[in-house]
Every structure is written in structure tokens, then in C-alpha cells.
Design a protein around this motif. Structure first.
Motif, PDB file in Angstrom:
ATOM      1  N   ILE A  24       0.810  -1.309   0.094  1.00  0.00           N
ATOM      2  CA  ILE A  24      -0.156   0.006   0.082  1.00  0.00           C
ATOM      3  C   ILE A  24       0.974   1.380   0.129  1.00  0.00           C
ATOM      4  O   ILE A  24       0.251   2.386  -0.050  1.00  0.00           O
ATOM      5  N   THR A  25       2.085   1.097  -0.081  1.00  0.00           N
ATOM      6  CA  THR A  25       2.904   2.062   0.041  1.00  0.00           C
ATOM      7  C   THR A  25       3.494   2.589  -1.520  1.00  0.00           C
ATOM      8  O   THR A  25       3.972   3.676  -1.902  1.00  0.00           O
ATOM      9  N   VAL A  26       3.119   1.707  -2.539  1.00  0.00           N
ATOM     10  CA  VAL A  26       3.424   1.708  -3.780  1.00  0.00           C
ATOM     11  C   VAL A  26       2.134   2.232  -4.471  1.00  0.00           C
ATOM     12  O   VAL A  26       1.243   1.520  -4.695  1.00  0.00           O
ATOM     13  N   GLU A  27       2.052   3.351  -5.019  1.00  0.00           N
ATOM     14  CA  GLU A  27       0.849   3.809  -5.953  1.00  0.00           C
ATOM     15  C   GLU A  27       0.355   3.000  -6.825  1.00  0.00           C
ATOM     16  O   GLU A  27      -0.801   2.695  -6.912  1.00  0.00           O
ATOM     17  N   ASN A  28       1.246   2.463  -7.579  1.00  0.00           N
ATOM     18  CA  ASN A  28       0.741   1.653  -8.652  1.00  0.00           C
ATOM     19  C   ASN A  28       0.196   0.190  -8.288  1.00  0.00           C
ATOM     20  O   ASN A  28      -0.812  -0.362  -8.724  1.00  0.00           O
ATOM     21  N   ASP A  29       0.582  -0.314  -7.051  1.00  0.00           N
ATOM     22  CA  ASP A  29       0.097  -1.415  -6.412  1.00  0.00           C
ATOM     23  C   ASP A  29      -1.252  -1.155  -5.843  1.00  0.00           C
ATOM     24  O   ASP A  29      -2.309  -1.800  -6.145  1.00  0.00           O
ATOM     25  N   VAL A  30      -1.586  -0.105  -5.521  1.00  0.00           N
ATOM     26  CA  VAL A  30      -2.727   0.506  -4.786  1.00  0.00           C
ATOM     27  C   VAL A  30      -3.891   0.561  -5.928  1.00  0.00           C
ATOM     28  O   VAL A  30      -4.900  -0.043  -5.758  1.00  0.00           O
ATOM     29  N   GLN A  31      -3.441   1.181  -6.979  1.00  0.00           N
ATOM     30  CA  GLN A  31      -4.146   1.425  -8.172  1.00  0.00           C
ATOM     31  C   GLN A  31      -4.536   0.164  -8.901  1.00  0.00           C
ATOM     32  O   GLN A  31      -5.750  -0.109  -9.086  1.00  0.00           O
ATOM     33  N   THR A  32      -3.680  -0.763  -8.876  1.00  0.00           N
ATOM     34  CA  THR A  32      -4.022  -2.163  -9.351  1.00  0.00           C
ATOM     35  C   THR A  32      -4.902  -2.933  -8.534  1.00  0.00           C
ATOM     36  O   THR A  32      -6.098  -3.488  -9.187  1.00  0.00           O
ATOM     37  N   MET A  33      -4.878  -2.964  -7.068  1.00  0.00           N
ATOM     38  CA  MET A  33      -5.508  -3.697  -6.315  1.00  0.00           C
ATOM     39  C   MET A  33      -7.044  -3.183  -6.492  1.00  0.00           C
ATOM     40  O   MET A  33      -8.070  -4.131  -6.317  1.00  0.00           O
TER      41      MET A  33
END
Length: 261
Positions: free
Chosen positions: A74-83
Motif C-alpha cells: 500500500i506504499t506503492v501507488e501503482n500497487d494500490v491502483q492495481t488492487m
């Protein structure tokens, strides 16, 4: 229209609702994911710990619940957008989220705390909550509204010795919760926070490995014991449900009476 279930209970039914849960690989997040799935929600279980996340998925499948696991930091913006996108892709929409992932992190007096360790706590606890809501809210709005619950802490309201990063981050989570709640209430998104006290999660088990430390922590609770993850999950589930339809921007202590002491 008649129902065999009292209306107050019927409003706890989450059948068909797409709910994203972060920190779902253990503790309060896992219990909330299982509880919500048991009430009919379709769960996107998120954790940086893949093994723990898959165990949660298996537990949901064991009760015939509907879920998927997404590994994300959750500290990685792309990961959050993807989830968030994966929740929408899998279940068609996103109704709600339990933004629960967080850490206690390094302790010590302010003058002794390394800046990198301070930043790590803030990045996960506060910046993570910001990123989650940044991408969850557009998806929830697209479905007509919903509910978000953020995990703060009793440390969002009171200070604890030698935990400057944790206390500051959780104060920030509560402030952010109230601000976002105010900004989106008119658009049919309810945002609230749950404030757990000392709870026997895997993180806490490490902290309370010493029986003396655990005994002191229990004695500090007016109720005389530590909390259980499922007790926090129940509050989060209620806030996500229609039973809490008039609850906006609020902070709910689930702490065995610590805030009242």
C-alpha cells in the motif's frame, strides 16, 4: 413486504457487495475478510504477505465465501491502483473498503528515533491510507456510493510513551478520515474509523511474548484482558453495513475501556 429477519439484522446483510480489505493476511484484516464473506460480501483480500493472504482466501473458500487475493504494497501507488482495479474487474464494482494495513514500527524518544524508521511508519500507516482512499473513492462513486472504514488506534486520541511515529501516524489517519468523510458525505460515501486498543494480533503477540509485559498490558485494560481480532472486525463490518447508514466521520473505540479510564 415482510421479512423473517428483524430489520436491524437485515441491514447487516452484505450479500453481493464488493469489499476490499487491506492487511487481510492476518489479525483484524483476516477476521474482517472472513466475517464479511460470511455475510455475503465478495472480498478482495489484500496483503503484502502472499502466504498469509492465501491462507485468508482458503479460510473464506472453506465457508463457501467468494473472494480473491491480490498481493499489493500500500506504499506503492501503482500497487494500490492495481488492487482497486482488480476488485472492480473481478466483481464488477467496489462498494466498500476496510483500510486496515499498518505497523507499530520503531519506538524510542524523538531524539533517538532514526528518520528512516519514522518515515517507514508514516508511509505505511498514513500515506497508505491516503493512497487507498485516493483510488477507492472513484471506484465507489462509480457504483453510486458506499462505505470506507480506516483502522486508526487508541493512539489516534491519546499518546503512548516512546511511540512518536505510531502515535503521530494514527492521529493523522483519524484526521484524514474526518476530512475525507466531510468531503464525500454528500456524494453518498461514508468514511469512518475504528480505534482498536491492545489486541492480540500477530504483531501484538511479538510485543507480548514476555509474560510480564503481557500481564501489565492486560492489567492496563479496564476490562481486564486484551482484545481479540474478531471483536475489531465486528465493528468494521457494522460500519460497512447499512445498519450504520447515518454514521459519517466518526471514531469508534474498541479498546476495553482504555479511552474512558
Amino acid at each position: 413486504m415482510t421479512t423473517s429477519v428483524p430489520q436491524a439484522y437485515a441491514q447487516l446483510d452484505m450479500t453481493g457487495r464488493s469489499i476490499l480489505v487491506t492487511g487481510a493476511g492476518s489479525g483484524m484484516g483476516r477476521e474482517a475478510a472472513i466475517l464479511l464473506a460470511g455475510r455475503g460480501a465478495r472480498i478482495t483480500a489484500v496483503d503484502v504477505n502472499e502466504a498469509g493472504g492465501k491462507e485468508t482466501l482458503q479460510a473464506i473458500e472453506a465457508i463457501d465465501g467468494e473472494a480473491q487475493f491480490v498481493r499489493a504494497d500500500i506504499t506503492v501507488e501503482n500497487d494500490v491502483q492495481t488492487m482497486v482495479q482488480e476488485a472492480v474487474d473481478k466483481f464488477g464494482d467496489l462498494y466498500g473498503a476496510f483500510n486496515n494495513a499498518g505497523i507499530i514500527g520503531a519506538g524510542g524518544a524523538v531524539v533517538d528515533l532514526e528518520y528512516d524508521k519514522w518515515k517507514t511508519v508514516m508511509d505505511i500507516n498514513l500515506n497508505g491510507a491516503f493512497l487507498c482512499m485516493k483510488y477507492e473513492i472513484p471506484a465507489i462513486l462509480a457504483g453510486g456510493g458506499g462505505s470506507i472504514v480506516n483502522t486508526a488506534s487508541t493512539a489516534a486520541a491519546i499518546a503512548y510513551p516512546n511511540l512518536p511515529a505510531y502515535v503521530s501516524s494514527k492521529h493523522g489517519v483519524l484526521g484524514l478520515t474526518r476530512q475525507v468523510a466531510l468531503d464525500y458525505a454528500a456524494q453518498n460515501i461514508r468514511v469512518n474509523a475504528v480505534l482498536p486498543g491492545s489486541t492480540m494480533t500477530p504483531l501484538a503477540e511479538e510485543a507480548f511474548a514476555d509474560p510480564e509485559v503481557k500481564a501489565k498490558a492486560e492489567a492496563a485494560q479496564p476490562i481486564g484482558r486484551l482484545g481479540r481480532p474478531e471483536e475489531i472486525a465486528e465493528m468494521a463490518a457494522w460500519l460497512l453495513s447499512d445498519a450504520a447508514s447515518f454514521v459519517v466521520g466518526s471514531a469508534f473505540f474498541v479498546d476495553g475501556g482504555v479511552n474512558a479510564a
